[in-house]
Design a protein around this motif. Structure first.
Motif, mmCIF file in Angstrom:
data_model
loop_
_atom_site.group_PDB
_atom_site.id
_atom_site.type_symbol
_atom_site.label_atom_id
_atom_site.label_comp_id
_atom_site.label_asym_id
_atom_site.label_seq_id
_atom_site.Cartn_x
_atom_site.Cartn_y
_atom_site.Cartn_z
ATOM 1 N N LEU A 188 0.820 -1.206 0.000
ATOM 2 C CA LEU A 188 0.000 0.000 0.000
ATOM 3 C C LEU A 188 0.856 1.259 0.000
ATOM 4 O O LEU A 188 1.953 1.270 0.556
ATOM 5 N N GLY A 189 0.313 2.315 -0.581
ATOM 6 C CA GLY A 189 0.981 3.605 -0.559
ATOM 7 C C GLY A 189 0.051 4.671 -0.013
ATOM 8 O O GLY A 189 -1.167 4.574 -0.155
ATOM 9 N N ALA A 190 0.637 5.674 0.616
ATOM 10 C CA ALA A 190 -0.132 6.801 1.150
ATOM 11 C C ALA A 190 0.501 8.093 0.654
ATOM 12 O O ALA A 190 1.696 8.317 0.847
ATOM 13 N N PHE A 191 -0.335 8.913 0.017
ATOM 14 C CA PHE A 191 0.120 10.206 -0.481
ATOM 15 C C PHE A 191 -0.711 11.353 0.087
ATOM 16 O O PHE A 191 -0.502 12.507 -0.261
ATOM 17 N N ASP A 192 -1.677 11.009 0.944
ATOM 18 C CA ASP A 192 -2.468 12.033 1.624
ATOM 19 C C ASP A 192 -2.844 11.507 3.009
ATOM 20 O O ASP A 192 -2.711 10.322 3.282
ATOM 21 N N PRO A 193 -3.299 12.389 3.899
ATOM 22 C CA PRO A 193 -3.601 11.973 5.272
ATOM 23 C C PRO A 193 -4.653 10.863 5.374
ATOM 24 O O PRO A 193 -4.574 10.023 6.273
ATOM 25 N N ASP A 194 -5.627 10.835 4.471
ATOM 26 C CA ASP A 194 -6.640 9.768 4.530
ATOM 27 C C ASP A 194 -6.027 8.413 4.227
ATOM 28 O O ASP A 194 -6.334 7.417 4.888
ATOM 29 N N ILE A 214 -2.836 2.967 6.473
ATOM 30 C CA ILE A 214 -1.530 2.378 6.797
ATOM 31 C C ILE A 214 -1.310 2.366 8.299
ATOM 32 O O ILE A 214 -0.837 1.378 8.865
ATOM 33 N N SER A 215 -1.682 3.440 8.983
ATOM 34 C CA SER A 215 -1.531 3.502 10.435
ATOM 35 C C SER A 215 -2.321 2.386 11.122
ATOM 36 O O SER A 215 -1.818 1.718 12.027
ATOM 37 N N ALA A 216 -3.559 2.178 10.674
ATOM 38 C CA ALA A 216 -4.392 1.131 11.283
ATOM 39 C C ALA A 216 -3.794 -0.251 11.053
ATOM 40 O O ALA A 216 -3.810 -1.100 11.951
ATOM 41 N N LEU A 217 -3.249 -0.501 9.873
ATOM 42 C CA LEU A 217 -2.680 -1.808 9.557
ATOM 43 C C LEU A 217 -1.324 -2.032 10.226
ATOM 44 O O LEU A 217 -0.925 -3.171 10.466
ATOM 45 N N ALA A 218 -0.619 -0.949 10.537
ATOM 46 C CA ALA A 218 0.687 -1.057 11.198
ATOM 47 C C ALA A 218 0.575 -0.976 12.720
ATOM 48 O O ALA A 218 1.576 -1.165 13.420
ATOM 49 N N GLN A 219 -0.616 -0.708 13.228
ATOM 50 C CA GLN A 219 -0.804 -0.596 14.676
ATOM 51 C C GLN A 219 -0.363 -1.883 15.365
ATOM 52 O O GLN A 219 -0.683 -2.973 14.908
ATOM 53 N N ASP A 220 0.383 -1.749 16.440
ATOM 54 C CA ASP A 220 0.901 -2.851 17.243
ATOM 55 C C ASP A 220 2.009 -3.638 16.560
ATOM 56 O O ASP A 220 2.350 -4.734 16.991
ATOM 57 N N VAL A 240 4.393 7.418 1.824
ATOM 58 C CA VAL A 240 4.651 6.320 2.743
ATOM 59 C C VAL A 240 4.173 5.024 2.095
ATOM 60 O O VAL A 240 3.107 4.994 1.483
ATOM 61 N N THR A 241 4.959 3.956 2.233
ATOM 62 C CA THR A 241 4.521 2.646 1.753
ATOM 63 C C THR A 241 4.600 1.627 2.882
ATOM 64 O O THR A 241 5.439 1.733 3.778
ATOM 65 N N LEU A 242 3.704 0.656 2.809
ATOM 66 C CA LEU A 242 3.696 -0.486 3.725
ATOM 67 C C LEU A 242 3.592 -1.719 2.845
ATOM 68 O O LEU A 242 2.618 -1.888 2.114
ATOM 69 N N ARG A 243 4.637 -2.565 2.912
ATOM 70 C CA ARG A 243 4.680 -3.738 2.033
ATOM 71 C C ARG A 243 5.102 -4.967 2.818
ATOM 72 O O ARG A 243 6.155 -4.968 3.466
ATOM 73 N N ASP A 244 4.282 -6.012 2.764
ATOM 74 C CA ASP A 244 4.627 -7.273 3.402
ATOM 75 C C ASP A 244 5.760 -7.932 2.626
ATOM 76 O O ASP A 244 5.723 -7.982 1.395
ATOM 77 N N VAL A 245 6.757 -8.446 3.355
ATOM 78 C CA VAL A 245 7.917 -9.052 2.700
ATOM 79 C C VAL A 245 8.128 -10.520 3.069
ATOM 80 O O VAL A 245 9.048 -11.149 2.557
#
Length: 155
Positions: free
Chosen positions: A17-23, A28-34, A135-140
């Motif tokens: 996933l990528g994020a280019f705006d606050p929404d 990404i924040s919810a998926l990266a929580q904890d 910002v990006t979040l990528r499972d590896v």
């Protein structure tokens, strides 16, 4: 005529996933929580204007949790356009420190600039000065059973 669905069509796929705006960043924040990570898996590449974390992310999006138990996966959380990095409440001299990410938020500045705040458990935080939100979040890795066998609690 339509084709029948195949087993592969129903498989769970890694996040990218990528994020280019606050929404977008809220997702990404919810998926990266904890997510948890050793302090040694945090990198700032100043010349490339990139900050990256290799985290063990809880799979909040996993709908099969009842079937196979709670899972985590290793993921890269990468922030581009980083001009500076500051932290508080973190002992960067202790390589055994394990940090837990609570949220990722954006504080806008002028003309797309601002600060990305990585809030950590225990009153720690990492503040990234950025030129633009990217910002990006990528499972590896493949998912693995959460060592605790439990879903993180928010007491």
């Amino acid at each position: 005529m339509t084709d029948d669905a195949t087993f592969e069509d129903g498989r769970e796929t890694p996040l990218n996933l990528g994020a280019f705006d606050p929404d977008d960043l809220k997702v990404i924040s919810a998926l990266a929580q904890d997510a948890v990570f050793p302090i040694t898996e945090m990198r700032w590449q100043a010349r490339r204007h990139r900050f990256a974390l290799l985290v063990n992310r809880f799979r909040w999006e996993d709908e099969g949790r009842e079937r196979h138990g709670p899972e985590r996966t290793q993921s890269l959380l990468v922030v581009e356009n980083v001009l500076g990095v500051a932290s508080q409440g973190i002992d960067r001299d202790d390589p055994d420190t394990v940090l837990s990410l609570l949220s990722v938020t954006f504080e806008p500045g002028e003309e797309g600039t601002g600060h990305l705040i990585l809030t950590l458990a225990g009153d720690g935080a990492i503040r990234l000065e950025i030129e633009a939100l990217e910002v990006t979040l990528r499972d590896v890795t493949r998912p693995y059973r959460a060592p605790s066998g439990k879903v993180p609690s928010h007491d």
